[in-house]
Design an enzyme around this catalytic site. Structure first.
Site, PDB file in Angstrom:
ATOM      1  N   HIS A   4     -32.161 -22.654 -11.286  1.00  0.00           N
ATOM      2  CA  HIS A   4     -30.814 -23.141 -11.596  1.00  0.00           C
ATOM      3  C   HIS A   4     -29.817 -22.005 -11.470  1.00  0.00           C
ATOM      4  O   HIS A   4     -29.996 -20.929 -12.049  1.00  0.00           O
ATOM      5  CB  HIS A   4     -30.760 -23.725 -13.009  1.00  0.00           C
ATOM      6  CG  HIS A   4     -29.547 -24.572 -13.232  1.00  0.00           C
ATOM      7  ND1 HIS A   4     -29.524 -25.911 -12.922  1.00  0.00           N
ATOM      8  CD2 HIS A   4     -28.311 -24.271 -13.694  1.00  0.00           C
ATOM      9  CE1 HIS A   4     -28.331 -26.398 -13.195  1.00  0.00           C
ATOM     10  NE2 HIS A   4     -27.569 -25.413 -13.660  1.00  0.00           N
ATOM     11  N   SER A   5     -28.749 -22.229 -10.698  1.00  0.00           N
ATOM     12  CA  SER A   5     -27.692 -21.247 -10.501  1.00  0.00           C
ATOM     13  C   SER A   5     -28.303 -19.949  -9.974  1.00  0.00           C
ATOM     14  O   SER A   5     -28.883 -19.939  -8.896  1.00  0.00           O
ATOM     15  CB  SER A   5     -26.908 -21.069 -11.801  1.00  0.00           C
ATOM     16  OG  SER A   5     -25.653 -20.464 -11.566  1.00  0.00           O
ATOM     17  N   MET A   6     -28.213 -18.840 -10.702  1.00  0.00           N
ATOM     18  CA  MET A   6     -28.845 -17.613 -10.245  1.00  0.00           C
ATOM     19  C   MET A   6     -30.320 -17.832  -9.936  1.00  0.00           C
ATOM     20  O   MET A   6     -30.866 -17.288  -8.960  1.00  0.00           O
ATOM     21  CB  MET A   6     -28.697 -16.520 -11.308  1.00  0.00           C
ATOM     22  CG  MET A   6     -29.392 -15.209 -10.951  1.00  0.00           C
ATOM     23  SD  MET A   6     -29.444 -14.005 -12.316  1.00  0.00           S
ATOM     24  CE  MET A   6     -30.767 -14.703 -13.327  1.00  0.00           C
ATOM     25  N   ALA A  53     -31.741 -20.303  -8.657  1.00  0.00           N
ATOM     26  CA  ALA A  53     -31.981 -20.942  -7.372  1.00  0.00           C
ATOM     27  C   ALA A  53     -32.145 -19.898  -6.275  1.00  0.00           C
ATOM     28  O   ALA A  53     -33.035 -20.009  -5.415  1.00  0.00           O
ATOM     29  CB  ALA A  53     -30.840 -21.899  -7.040  1.00  0.00           C
ATOM     30  N   GLY A  76     -30.598 -26.075  -8.333  1.00  0.00           N
ATOM     31  CA  GLY A  76     -29.553 -26.757  -9.086  1.00  0.00           C
ATOM     32  C   GLY A  76     -28.335 -25.877  -9.284  1.00  0.00           C
ATOM     33  O   GLY A  76     -28.458 -24.706  -9.640  1.00  0.00           O
TER      34      GLY A  76
END
Length: 423
Positions: A99-101, A103, A127
């Site tokens: 998720h975010s970083m 990913a 995500g």
């Protein structure tokens, strides 16, 4: 719990006991384990909700140094260390979620495992993250003073508001946030062949940092098929809406394609029948557009929908489609931006015309800002109230501008490459 040597990342399995999990039907998934990598400043606890909801998988968060039960360690990590943690599990089917970083970390871990000649994951779930070849706008906050840095994170990425007012919390989390954003800012994408793992991207409907159009950029990094899913929530939907995310992951792993809900549009790139199986497409409105050797299809429960796809190198009849004000915007833009603005505007007008049907004048629906990445609202005549969502559709040679016009002000999208384009 399996511990790693100091300075290494570690996994946390059994984050909740079996008795604490919410009972759900077993997911008939090819993957047995879902490794999860956190967003900036986040720890393994962010995946507690997902672990409860995905009872058919072993959800295994990776705990990075400097957070939660590793708070005493310096908040430093490497992709190689994370790959070391996952490597022993690659002999059985597994998947990654970042998720975010996380990913970008997960993407780099997949590439590192490939360099080691190890089996790839069955899925790479990403995500709320810009694709690796794009810059992260929020990374510019890394050099701000503490107060401004925290304010930006709270306003733009859903960080805890208490960071502003609780000194103890700030003292605890600020070093981790600083270290993580330093990693994000220093990250440099190195071109390699796309991965041979399907990528499934998720974005929150209220995420002001990473929208559906941004997430489509992940498609260029896989040869095994791409899917995009939009769900309710902001940037941290993985923590705030774990049930919705778990349902989408479970459906993907099971190969289930439910019919669209109200306020939802399904899009497919590629020819072939809609993949609803025994559901058919009864009660759906379907629209199709072809350009640049591509076929884009939209399906929704709305009474009508319009979709348009434009050849990025083809002619643009701006005089036919654009209002005088819009043509002025194009002419006043920097020379290198004019073609892009024309393509976006003409594609949006074509989608509106397809939705409204004969007799509508798309030039009457003037758009005040052709560079605005957010959905555009038509405000004139028969087209009043219609919304246009922009989609930079991935192609073998870059991106083709596409747009879908719908009578919703907040539309959830599902985008899939059909099998004839998944290779």
């Amino acid at each position: 719990m399996r511990r790693s040597p100091p300075g290494r990342c570690w996994t946390i399995a059994g984050f909740l006991t079996a008795a604490q999990r919410t009972p759900h039907p077993t997911v008939p998934a090819p993957a047995r384990t879902l490794f999860c990598l956190p967003y900036a400043g986040g720890g393994a606890s962010a995946y507690g909700g997902l672990l409860r909801e995905l009872a058919g998988l072993t959800v295994t968060p990776i705990q990075l140094p400097g957070r939660e039960n590793r708070i005493a360690e310096p908040p430093a990590f490497t992709v190689g260390e994370i790959a070391d943690e996952i490597e022993p599990a690659t002999g059985a089917p597994y998947a990654l979620y970042g998720h975010s970083m996380g990913a970008r970390l997960a993407f780099e871990v997949v590439r590192e495992l490939r360099r080691r000649g190890l089996p790839p994951p069955s899925r790479l779930y990403v995500g709320g993250a810009h694709p690796p070849h794009r810059k992260v706008p929020l990374a510019a906050t890394a050099d701000l003073p503490d107060e401004a840095f925290i304010d930006q994170l709270v306003r733009r990425s859903g960080a805890l508001p208490e960071l502003k007012h609780v000194p103890e919390l700030r003292e605890l989390l600020l070093p981790v946030l600083r270290a993580d954003f330093a990693w994000i800012k220093s990250y440099r994408y190195e071109p390699e062949p796309p991965v041979d793992t399907p990528i499934v991207a998720f974005t929150g409907l209220d995420d002001g940092e990473v929208g559906a159009a941004d997430m489509l950029g992940w498609a260029r990094h896989t040869t095994a098929g791409f899917r995009l899913r939009t769900l309710a929530g902001g940037h941290l939907f993985v923590k705030d809406r774990p049930g919705d995310l778990a349902a989408l992951i479970a459906a993907d792993l099971a190969g289930v394609h439910p019919l669209p809900d109200l306020g939802e549009v399904h899009l497919w790139l590629g020819s072939g029948p809609l993949p609803y199986g025994e559901h058919g497409d009864a009660g759906l409105t379907v629209a199709t557009c072809q350009a640049a050797g591509l076929v884009l299809t939209a399906a929704t429960r709305a009474p009508t929908v319009g979709v348009a796809l434009t050849h990025p190198a083809g002619p643009v009849d701006a005089a036919r489609w654009l209002s005088a004000g819009e043509r002025e915007q194009v002419e006043g833009a920097a020379e290198e931006d004019r073609r892009w603005l024309e393509l976006r505007a003409v594609t949006a007008k074509r989608a509106l015309a397809a939705a409204a049907g004969p007799g509508a004048d798309p030039t009457a629906a003037g758009f005040p800002d052709l560079a605005d990445p957010a959905p555009w609202r038509a405000s004139e005549g028969r087209l009043s109230g219609w919304w246009v969502v922009h989609l930079p559709v991935p192609t073998a040679r870059g991106e083709a501008p596409a747009a879908v016009a719908v009578p919703y002000d907040r539309v959830r999208l599902r985008f899939d490459t059909l099998p004839d384009r998944a290779g």
